[in-house]
Design an enzyme around this catalytic site. Structure first.
Site, PDB file in Angstrom:
ATOM      1  CB  CYS A   9      -0.969  -0.022   1.185  1.00  0.00           C
ATOM      2  SG  CYS A   9      -0.175   0.014   2.808  1.00  0.00           S
ATOM      3  NE  ARG A  15      -4.509   1.465   1.861  1.00  0.00           N
ATOM      4  CZ  ARG A  15      -4.382   2.233   0.794  1.00  0.00           C
ATOM      5  NH1 ARG A  15      -5.293   2.178  -0.161  1.00  0.00           N
ATOM      6  NH2 ARG A  15      -3.357   3.061   0.671  1.00  0.00           N
ATOM      7  CG  ASP A 122      -5.224   5.874   2.606  1.00  0.00           C
ATOM      8  OD1 ASP A 122      -5.238   5.431   3.772  1.00  0.00           O
ATOM      9  OD2 ASP A 122      -4.363   6.658   2.190  1.00  0.00           O
TER      10      ASP A 122
HETATM   11  P1  4NP Z   1      -1.743   2.823   4.073  1.00  0.00           P
HETATM   12  O1  4NP Z   1      -2.387   4.177   4.664  1.00  0.00           O
HETATM   13  O2  4NP Z   1      -1.213   3.178   2.709  1.00  0.00           O
HETATM   14  O3  4NP Z   1      -2.889   1.886   4.019  1.00  0.00           O
HETATM   15  O4  4NP Z   1      -0.656   2.426   5.046  1.00  0.00           O
HETATM   16  C1  4NP Z   1      -1.689   5.372   4.788  1.00  0.00           C
HETATM   17  C2  4NP Z   1      -0.812   5.552   5.828  1.00  0.00           C
HETATM   18  C3  4NP Z   1      -0.161   6.756   5.983  1.00  0.00           C
HETATM   19  C4  4NP Z   1      -0.383   7.783   5.091  1.00  0.00           C
HETATM   20  C5  4NP Z   1      -1.253   7.586   4.025  1.00  0.00           C
HETATM   21  C6  4NP Z   1      -1.897   6.392   3.880  1.00  0.00           C
HETATM   22  N1  4NP Z   1       0.279   9.029   5.259  1.00  0.00           N
HETATM   23  O5  4NP Z   1       0.004   9.953   4.465  1.00  0.00           O
HETATM   24  O6  4NP Z   1       1.091   9.169   6.168  1.00  0.00           O
END
Ligand code: 4NP
Length: 154
Positions: A9, A15, A122
């Site tokens: 991800c 995720r 997300d």
């Molecule tokens: P992930 O979610 O891609 O599912 O781990 C996110 C985690 C952190 C961030 C964005 C999406 N961020 O902008 O820090």
């Protein structure tokens, strides 16, 4: 022969740690190696988001030991199946691929369910309900992946 699966991800804290934990809970650890990574470097070395840890724990899966890492080009050589949570991350992984063989390993996770939506949303900027929703989406896809690998190991 061990089948190697990488879940990807953006941040590798919401995720893909759930996908790693869920798939690992459904496969024989001697036959399937599961890891996860992010395409961004925002959270390298950190534990998964507390909301992911909490929803996984509610269903008996401990993901608290996982640590965030960024995907590297050699992952495309090492892993047999690379699953992206959404189209944006799919494109970022594809941009790392240097051969047709690499490209063929990359898929959207939700394509495995053969029904829309094709992307795991997300949940980072939302509330805990979003984490419950993505947990169940990923769970459904991982059931199918686990069955496929059992029927057709590497
Ligand atoms: P992930 O979610 O891609 O599912 O781990 C996110 C985690 C952190 C961030 C964005 C999406 N961020 O902008 O820090």
């Amino acid at each position: 022969m061990v089948t190697k699966v990488l879940m990807v991800c953006l941040g590798n804290i919401c995720r893909s740690p759930l996908a790693e934990g869920l798939l690992r809970s459904k496969v024989d650890p001697d036959l399937v190696l599961v890891d996860s990574a992010g395409t961004a470097n925002y959270h390298i070395g950190k534990r998964p988001d507390e909301r992911s840890i909490a929803v996984a724990s509610k269903y008996g899966i401990d993901i608290s030991h996982q640590r965030c890492r960024k995907i590297v080009p050699s992952d495309l050589e090492i892993y047999d199946h690379i699953y992206a949570m959404d189209k944006s991350n799919y494109q970022k992984i594809v941009s790392l691929s240097q051969t047709v063989a690499h490209h063929c390993k990359i898929r959207l996770l939700m394509e495995e369910t053969a029904s829309q939506p094709w992307e795991v949303p997300d949940p980072y900027y939302g509330g805990p309900d979003g984490f419950v929703e993505v947990f169940h989406m990923i769970d459904q896809a991982c059931d199918i992946i686990a069955r496929k690998i059992a029927l057709n190991p590497k």
